[in-house]
Design a protein around this motif. Structure first.
Motif, PDB file in Angstrom:
ATOM      1  N   ARG A 163       0.848  -1.200   0.000  1.00 46.54           N
ATOM      2  CA  ARG A 163       0.000   0.000   0.000  1.00 46.54           C
ATOM      3  C   ARG A 163       0.879   1.243   0.000  1.00 46.54           C
ATOM      4  O   ARG A 163       1.950   1.269   0.570  1.00 46.54           O
ATOM      5  N   ASP A 168      -3.882   3.379  -2.141  1.00 50.70           N
ATOM      6  CA  ASP A 168      -4.443   3.133  -0.815  1.00 50.70           C
ATOM      7  C   ASP A 168      -5.368   1.920  -0.766  1.00 50.70           C
ATOM      8  O   ASP A 168      -5.527   1.296   0.281  1.00 50.70           O
ATOM      9  N   GLU A 212      -6.518  -3.196   7.431  1.00 51.87           N
ATOM     10  CA  GLU A 212      -5.399  -2.899   8.320  1.00 51.87           C
ATOM     11  C   GLU A 212      -4.639  -1.635   7.888  1.00 51.87           C
ATOM     12  O   GLU A 212      -4.526  -1.342   6.691  1.00 51.87           O
ATOM     13  N   PRO A 213      -4.090  -0.882   8.842  1.00 50.56           N
ATOM     14  CA  PRO A 213      -3.312   0.335   8.533  1.00 50.56           C
ATOM     15  C   PRO A 213      -1.891  -0.010   8.107  1.00 50.56           C
ATOM     16  O   PRO A 213      -0.922   0.186   8.832  1.00 50.56           O
ATOM     17  N   ASP A 215       1.453   0.102   5.470  1.00 51.00           N
ATOM     18  CA  ASP A 215       2.131   1.050   4.594  1.00 51.00           C
ATOM     19  C   ASP A 215       3.234   0.359   3.795  1.00 51.00           C
ATOM     20  O   ASP A 215       3.371  -0.863   3.827  1.00 51.00           O
TER      21      ASP A 215
END
Length: 254
Positions: A163, A168, A212-213, A215
């Motif tokens: 991501r 995103d 989920e956050p 990156d």
């Protein structure tokens, strides 16, 4: 014969760098690489010259490094993880073939699939595949196809570049594709900042993963149908348990 080194530095911490990589970087004149990766090791080599470029300047970076090597300087192109896994080794070989006197030596490193798996437990203990969700160089349609094939084949899957700000929703899209082939309860996990300050991980399900956050500094692991949670860790059995009686008899000396 001119030579350039493609060096994998692992996830960043010196303890994750191979002795071969450490020695090569200690000996060269110039260390080149993506700005973020060079910053991880710069303090360890204060006597070196450095050359960095940002993302999307990979060709310029490698061409500059090849030219310096042809001038007689000793140059290492560093990559996080392994230089041959989504790294610069392949590009250096492509550029080097334009010259008769250019040789590329690849120095292997520990890629995120390996170092991240160690944090989670043993999520890739059986057949697995690596898929990058970045569509900067690969069309998203092809990435989708690879996800479908991996899901249909019930591979354990390691996702790189899951991501970014511009992508995103790509992880959610990937999860939606895999949910056609894998149960929502499929065991998954992620590791952020592997081998660096702030390292963290979580074990969860495929049904939860898309929200989920996560990156770009996170590596994602999606289990197969046999993957289980054991003592809070993500484990994909190799299959030894199917021959448990034979295994233990042999260890008992029978």
């Amino acid at each position: 014969m001119s030579r350039i080194y493609a060096v994998g530095i692992g996830p960043g911490g010196q303890e994750y760098m191979t002795q071969e990589a450490f020695q090569v970087l200690k000996q060269v004149d110039i260390i080149a690489g993506y700005t973020v990766y060079v910053d991880l090791i710069r303090e360890r080599y204060p006597d070196k010259a450095f050359f960095t470029t940002p993302m999307k300047k990979e060709i310029e970076r490698c061409r500059w490094a090849v030219e310096r090597a042809r001038e007689g300087q000793s140059v290492a192109m560093i990559c996080s993880g392994d230089a041959g896994v989504y790294g610069m080794a392949g590009l250096l070989f492509e550029l080097a073939q334009q010259y008769d006197d250019m040789e590329v030596e690849v120095v292997s490193g520990i890629t995120a699939a390996i170092s991240g798996a160690a944090v989670l437990g043993a999520p890739i203990g059986h057949d697995f595949c690596l898929i990058s969700l970045s569509d900067l160089l690969t069309p998203w349609e092809l990435i989708e196809k690879r996800l479908r094939c991996a899901g249909e084949g019930d591979f354990a899957i390691c996702l790189y570049n899951p991501r970014s700000k511009k992508r995103d929703d790509y992880l959610r899209k990937a999860c939606d594709i895999l949910l056609r082939y894998k149960a929502p309860e499929t065991v998954c996990g992620w590791v952020r900042n592997i081998g660096r300050e702030g390292e963290e991980y979580r074990v969860l399900t495929l049904g939860e993963l898309g929200a989920e956050p996560i990156d770009m500094f996170t590596t994602v692991f999606i289990g197969s149908a046999t993957t289980r949670v054991m003592n809070g860790r993500m484990i994909t059995p190799r299959g030894y348990e199917k021959h448990e009686d034979t295994y233990f008899r042999r260890n008992d000396g029978e």
